[in-house]
Design an enzyme around this catalytic site. Structure first.
Site, mmCIF file in Angstrom:
data_model
loop_
_atom_site.group_PDB
_atom_site.id
_atom_site.type_symbol
_atom_site.label_atom_id
_atom_site.label_comp_id
_atom_site.label_asym_id
_atom_site.label_seq_id
_atom_site.Cartn_x
_atom_site.Cartn_y
_atom_site.Cartn_z
ATOM 1 C CG ASP A 134 -2.179 -0.811 0.988
ATOM 2 O OD1 ASP A 134 -2.427 -1.193 -0.169
ATOM 3 O OD2 ASP A 134 -2.887 -1.083 1.971
ATOM 4 C CG ASP B 161 -1.420 -6.119 4.005
ATOM 5 O OD1 ASP B 161 -0.802 -6.136 2.922
ATOM 6 O OD2 ASP B 161 -1.053 -5.431 4.976
ATOM 7 N NE ARG C 110 3.938 -3.132 9.599
ATOM 8 C CZ ARG C 110 5.174 -2.751 9.290
ATOM 9 N NH1 ARG C 110 5.933 -2.241 10.204
ATOM 10 N NH2 ARG C 110 5.629 -2.886 8.062
HETATM 11 O O1 F6P Z 1 4.892 -6.049 5.539
HETATM 12 C C1 F6P Z 1 5.581 -7.225 5.601
HETATM 13 C C2 F6P Z 1 6.190 -7.418 6.982
HETATM 14 O O2 F6P Z 1 7.007 -8.561 6.924
HETATM 15 C C3 F6P Z 1 5.191 -7.543 8.127
HETATM 16 O O3 F6P Z 1 4.609 -8.806 8.234
HETATM 17 C C4 F6P Z 1 6.062 -7.191 9.283
HETATM 18 O O4 F6P Z 1 5.299 -6.719 10.359
HETATM 19 C C5 F6P Z 1 6.943 -6.113 8.732
HETATM 20 O O5 F6P Z 1 6.994 -6.312 7.345
HETATM 21 C C6 F6P Z 1 8.318 -6.087 9.301
HETATM 22 O O6 F6P Z 1 8.981 -4.998 8.800
HETATM 23 P P1 F6P Z 1 10.561 -4.766 8.961
HETATM 24 O O7 F6P Z 1 11.236 -5.650 7.963
HETATM 25 O O8 F6P Z 1 10.764 -3.334 8.660
HETATM 26 O O9 F6P Z 1 10.921 -5.166 10.356
#
Ligand code: F6P
Length: 323
Positions: A106, A132, A174
């Site tokens: 998004d 999502d 998330r």
């Molecule tokens: O959006 C994908 C995702 O893997 C989520 O499931 C998770 O909460 C987030 O990204 C983690 O982000 P980062 O890699 O910035 O810790």
């Protein structure tokens, strides 16, 4: 209709297995149609900073099977400002980039709207393991992430069963529980906890475990989506209130890596190909979506309004047969 001489391709936000396959498809079809391709490194931040290099057909060889993204990725705070967007559009003009294919979630698509408004037409391809994005039933990376989680949980279950322990396993997601439901159903979870469904410990965890015990279960597996936010607390309550020997496993970023599954390679290749076909046919400011088993394009603004509901039926199936 706008004709393109040179387009850019970037990946932005969290990476997802299959993004490389999409970059490959975009690059190869654009070149086959006589359009030059520039790889933009590090997402929108890299665009602002001018991290741009030409991509030729051979530059995307041997990446269809690789996780991560060869273009790197970033979440850019600067691009969320009007100055950042104007700078990025200027960099496109300086480099003769007529349009951009943006692969991500998004946030990536909101960036694409801003860039289109600043005069650089964009098209989006959905890539996020969270799956999502409201307008599409499928996002690149979901299948690989699910299979990675399932493989890890199957291994975990071997040792947990041997010790008659209870497992609390956190999977990524998330704000969304799509991955948790899919994984939970696949591994035969006793209970699945999701950010979309406020949970009650007694009703949604303790009762399920008691029911399982009554029917002879010795090992209970609770899947918790990351967005629920209290995986350790849930485990502690199971130990304290139900007296069960319990272990927590947080699978974490392992789910975002690894060689993409056949489904992700095929979906990413189809989406990349479709994006270029639609883009060159004059569509812009839209997202490639997979709905009812076919690819369609949806205007970005409309797509961003669409909310993705949890698959209630899948959740019910998992619940009904978890006894
Ligand atoms: O959006 C994908 C995702 O893997 C989520 O499931 C998770 O909460 C987030 O990204 C983690 O982000 P980062 O890699 O910035 O810790």
């Amino acid at each position: 209709m706008k004709t393109f001489k040179r387009i850019g391709v970037l990946t932005s936000g969290g990476d997802a297995p299959g993004m490389n396959a999409a970059v490959r498809a975009v690059t190869r079809l654009a070149i086959a149609k006589g359009v030059e391709v520039m790889g933009i490194y590090n997402g929108y931040q890299g665009l602002i900073d001018g991290e741009i290099k030409p991509l030729h057909a051979r530059d995307v060889s041997y990446i269809i099977n690789r996780g991560g993204t060869m273009l790197y990725t970033a979440r850019s705070a600067e691009f969320r400002t009007a100055e950042g967007v104007a700078k990025a559009a200027d960099v496109c003009r300086q480099n003769g980039i007529d349009g951009i294919v943006a692969i991500g979630g998004d946030g990536t698509f909101r960036g694409a709207v801003d860039l289109t408004d600043a005069g650089i037409p964009c098209i989006g391809i959905p890539g996020t393991i969270d799956n999502d994005i409201g307008c599409t039933h499928y996002s690149i990376g979901f299948d690989t992430a699910a299979n990675t989680a399932i493989e890890a949980i199957d291994k975990l279950s071997d040792t947990m069963q041997s010790h008659e322990r209870t497992s609390v396993v956190e999977v990524m997601g998330r704000h969304a529980g799509h991955l948790a439901v899919y994984v939970g159903l696949s591994v035969g979870a006793t209970a699945i906890l999701l950010p979309e469904k406020p949970f009650d410990f007694d009703r949604d965890v303790a009762e399920h475990i008691r029911e399982g015990k009554y029917r002879g279960k010795h090992h209970h597996l609770i899947i918790v989506a990351e967005g629920v936010g209290d995986t350790l607390g849930i485990s502690r309550r199971i130990e304290e209130e139900l007296g069960l020997d319990t272990r927590v496993t947080i699978i974490g970023h392992v789910q975002r890596g690894g060689s993409p599954t056949a489904r992700d390679r095929v979906m990413a290749s189809r989406m990349g190909h479709f994006a270029i076909e639609r883009f060159l046919a004059g569509e812009q400011n839209c997202i490639v979506c997979y709905r009812d088993s076919k690819l369609v394009s949806t205007p970005i603004e409309e797509a961003l309004e669409m909310k993705k509901e949890l698959d209630g039926y899948m959740y019910r199936v998992a619940q009904d047969i978890s006894i």
